[in-house]
Design a protein around this motif. Structure first.
Motif, PDB file in Angstrom:
ATOM      1  N   PRO A 124      73.479   2.529  28.037  1.00 40.50           N
ATOM      2  CA  PRO A 124      73.216   3.129  29.354  1.00 40.50           C
ATOM      3  C   PRO A 124      71.853   2.628  29.838  1.00 40.50           C
ATOM      4  CG  PRO A 124      73.778   4.818  27.737  1.00 40.50           C
ATOM      5  CD  PRO A 124      73.612   3.527  26.988  1.00 40.50           C
ATOM      6  N   PRO A 125      71.709   2.336  31.129  1.00 44.35           N
ATOM      7  CA  PRO A 125      70.438   1.782  31.598  1.00 44.35           C
ATOM      8  C   PRO A 125      69.293   2.772  31.430  1.00 44.35           C
ATOM      9  CG  PRO A 125      71.837   2.327  33.460  1.00 44.35           C
ATOM     10  CD  PRO A 125      72.660   2.526  32.212  1.00 44.35           C
ATOM     11  N   VAL A 126      68.137   2.235  31.116  1.00 43.79           N
ATOM     12  CA  VAL A 126      66.901   3.020  31.075  1.00 43.79           C
ATOM     13  C   VAL A 126      66.164   2.661  32.355  1.00 43.79           C
ATOM     14  CG1 VAL A 126      64.691   3.346  29.908  1.00 43.79           C
ATOM     15  CG2 VAL A 126      66.779   3.047  28.561  1.00 43.79           C
ATOM     16  N   HIS A 127      65.944   3.653  33.198  1.00 44.33           N
ATOM     17  CA  HIS A 127      65.242   3.398  34.456  1.00 44.33           C
ATOM     18  C   HIS A 127      63.778   3.765  34.280  1.00 44.33           C
ATOM     19  CE1 HIS A 127      68.876   2.460  36.651  1.00 44.33           C
ATOM     20  NE2 HIS A 127      69.437   3.498  36.075  1.00 44.33           N
ATOM     21  N   LEU A 128      62.914   2.781  34.432  1.00 44.47           N
ATOM     22  CA  LEU A 128      61.483   3.021  34.340  1.00 44.47           C
ATOM     23  C   LEU A 128      61.059   3.887  35.521  1.00 44.47           C
ATOM     24  CD1 LEU A 128      60.247  -0.575  33.419  1.00 44.47           C
ATOM     25  CD2 LEU A 128      60.793   1.320  31.887  1.00 44.47           C
ATOM     26  N   ALA A 129      60.193   4.853  35.264  1.00 50.25           N
ATOM     27  CA  ALA A 129      59.722   5.761  36.306  1.00 50.25           C
ATOM     28  C   ALA A 129      58.811   5.025  37.281  1.00 50.25           C
ATOM     29  CB  ALA A 129      58.956   6.923  35.667  1.00 50.25           C
ATOM     30  N   GLU A 130      58.666   5.605  38.461  1.00 50.49           N
ATOM     31  CA  GLU A 130      57.681   5.086  39.414  1.00 50.49           C
ATOM     32  C   GLU A 130      56.305   5.216  38.780  1.00 50.49           C
ATOM     33  OE1 GLU A 130      57.989   3.618  42.381  1.00 50.49           O
ATOM     34  OE2 GLU A 130      60.166   3.702  42.224  1.00 50.49           O
ATOM     35  N   ILE A 131      55.425   4.293  39.074  1.00 49.05           N
ATOM     36  CA  ILE A 131      54.083   4.289  38.499  1.00 49.05           C
ATOM     37  C   ILE A 131      53.061   4.440  39.617  1.00 49.05           C
ATOM     38  CG2 ILE A 131      52.372   2.887  37.238  1.00 49.05           C
ATOM     39  CD1 ILE A 131      54.717   3.791  35.540  1.00 49.05           C
ATOM     40  N   ASN A 132      52.072   5.284  39.373  1.00 50.64           N
ATOM     41  CA  ASN A 132      50.957   5.426  40.295  1.00 50.64           C
ATOM     42  C   ASN A 132      49.895   4.419  39.848  1.00 50.64           C
ATOM     43  OD1 ASN A 132      48.617   6.132  41.665  1.00 50.64           O
ATOM     44  ND2 ASN A 132      49.036   8.329  41.561  1.00 50.64           N
ATOM     45  N   PHE A 133      49.958   3.209  40.401  1.00 47.49           N
ATOM     46  CA  PHE A 133      49.035   2.155  39.979  1.00 47.49           C
ATOM     47  C   PHE A 133      47.593   2.469  40.356  1.00 47.49           C
ATOM     48  CE2 PHE A 133      53.010  -0.220  39.647  1.00 47.49           C
ATOM     49  CZ  PHE A 133      52.830  -0.810  38.405  1.00 47.49           C
ATOM     50  N   GLN A 134      47.405   3.275  41.396  1.00 47.26           N
ATOM     51  CA  GLN A 134      46.036   3.646  41.753  1.00 47.26           C
ATOM     52  C   GLN A 134      45.430   4.511  40.657  1.00 47.26           C
ATOM     53  OE1 GLN A 134      45.380   5.213  45.660  1.00 47.26           O
ATOM     54  NE2 GLN A 134      43.248   5.693  45.242  1.00 47.26           N
ATOM     55  N   ALA A 135      46.181   5.507  40.175  1.00 45.38           N
ATOM     56  CA  ALA A 135      45.681   6.359  39.094  1.00 45.38           C
ATOM     57  C   ALA A 135      45.465   5.541  37.823  1.00 45.38           C
ATOM     58  CB  ALA A 135      46.651   7.509  38.839  1.00 45.38           C
ATOM     59  N   MET A 136      46.376   4.623  37.535  1.00 44.83           N
ATOM     60  CA  MET A 136      46.254   3.771  36.354  1.00 44.83           C
ATOM     61  C   MET A 136      44.991   2.911  36.457  1.00 44.83           C
ATOM     62  SD  MET A 136      49.061   0.972  35.167  1.00 44.83           S
ATOM     63  CE  MET A 136      49.657   1.046  33.514  1.00 44.83           C
ATOM     64  N   PHE A 137      44.747   2.331  37.637  1.00 42.04           N
ATOM     65  CA  PHE A 137      43.567   1.497  37.870  1.00 42.04           C
ATOM     66  C   PHE A 137      42.291   2.319  37.717  1.00 42.04           C
ATOM     67  CE2 PHE A 137      40.399  -0.242  40.854  1.00 42.04           C
ATOM     68  CZ  PHE A 137      40.246  -1.510  40.324  1.00 42.04           C
ATOM     69  N   GLU A 138      42.270   3.515  38.315  1.00 41.59           N
ATOM     70  CA  GLU A 138      41.079   4.369  38.233  1.00 41.59           C
ATOM     71  C   GLU A 138      40.807   4.790  36.793  1.00 41.59           C
ATOM     72  OE1 GLU A 138      41.925   7.447  41.080  1.00 41.59           O
ATOM     73  OE2 GLU A 138      41.464   6.131  42.778  1.00 41.59           O
ATOM     74  N   GLN A 139      41.859   5.050  36.031  1.00 38.77           N
ATOM     75  CA  GLN A 139      41.704   5.419  34.627  1.00 38.77           C
ATOM     76  C   GLN A 139      41.115   4.248  33.837  1.00 38.77           C
ATOM     77  OE1 GLN A 139      45.388   6.484  32.699  1.00 38.77           O
ATOM     78  NE2 GLN A 139      44.345   7.674  31.130  1.00 38.77           N
ATOM     79  N   GLN A 140      41.596   3.030  34.088  1.00 39.74           N
ATOM     80  CA  GLN A 140      41.068   1.849  33.407  1.00 39.74           C
ATOM     81  C   GLN A 140      39.603   1.621  33.780  1.00 39.74           C
ATOM     82  OE1 GLN A 140      43.901  -1.068  34.720  1.00 39.74           O
ATOM     83  NE2 GLN A 140      45.236  -0.764  32.950  1.00 39.74           N
ATOM     84  N   GLN A 141      39.263   1.849  35.055  1.00 35.09           N
ATOM     85  CA  GLN A 141      37.879   1.681  35.499  1.00 35.09           C
ATOM     86  C   GLN A 141      36.972   2.687  34.798  1.00 35.09           C
ATOM     87  OE1 GLN A 141      38.491  -1.408  36.898  1.00 35.09           O
ATOM     88  NE2 GLN A 141      36.747  -0.853  38.138  1.00 35.09           N
TER      89      GLN A 141
END
Length: 154
Positions: A124-141
């Motif tokens: 059965p397909p695994v659907h990757l969730a939507e990603i908040n790239f802004q939050a991910m970027f801010e966390q990395q920063q």
């Protein structure tokens, strides 16, 4: 007029492409007969590399591993990339463009390819969730600055 156009900001997608894709089923066929529900582990990453002056490759990667106890049912590793022309932007805008805007463009292609290869593998397909790239970027920063990372909720 020509000088003004030479200094205008440029943001163009040159190409979006599948850079790498693999599906492994190391314990098939026996594990396919198991009735137990597998656990799913998904890891995502973003990488930005300059190619030449004003040209950047942005790669969004995903690793999807399902296991039953300690045995792998399947493992998918995928890298979707895009080539972007980005010129004449202020330096402080480059990080968010490379870390947020470009991955948001590339990620839907990755999601589709991952779901497709898993389904073609007989699962059965695994659907990757939507990603908040802004939050991910801010966390990395924040991590790069040595601060405590903010809590990301969606």
């Amino acid at each position: 007029m020509a000088d003004q156009q030479a200094q205008d900001p440029v943001f163009q997608i040159q190409r979006v492409y599948l850079k790498d894709l693999s599906l492994e089923q190391p314990n098939s066929p026996a594990i396919l007969l198991e009735q137990e529900q597998p656990t799913v582990d998904i890891q995502l990453g973003v990488d930005a590399q300059p190619v030449t002056d004003g040209i950047f490759e942005i790669t969004v990667s995903a690793t999807v591993q399902t296991k039953i106890q300690d045995r792998t049912v399947f493992l998918v590793e995928a890298k979707q990339a895009g080539i972007f022309e980005i010129r004449n932007l202020p330096e402080e805008q480059m990080g968010p463009i490379l870390g947020i805007a470009c991955p948001q463009i590339v990620y839907p292609y990755l999601r589709g390819n991952v779901a497709d290869v898993i389904q073609r593998g007989g699962f059965p397909p695994v659907h990757l969730a939507e990603i908040n790239f802004q939050a991910m970027f801010e966390q990395q920063q924040a991590q790069a600055a040595g601060q405590a990372s903010p809590i990301v909720t969606q």
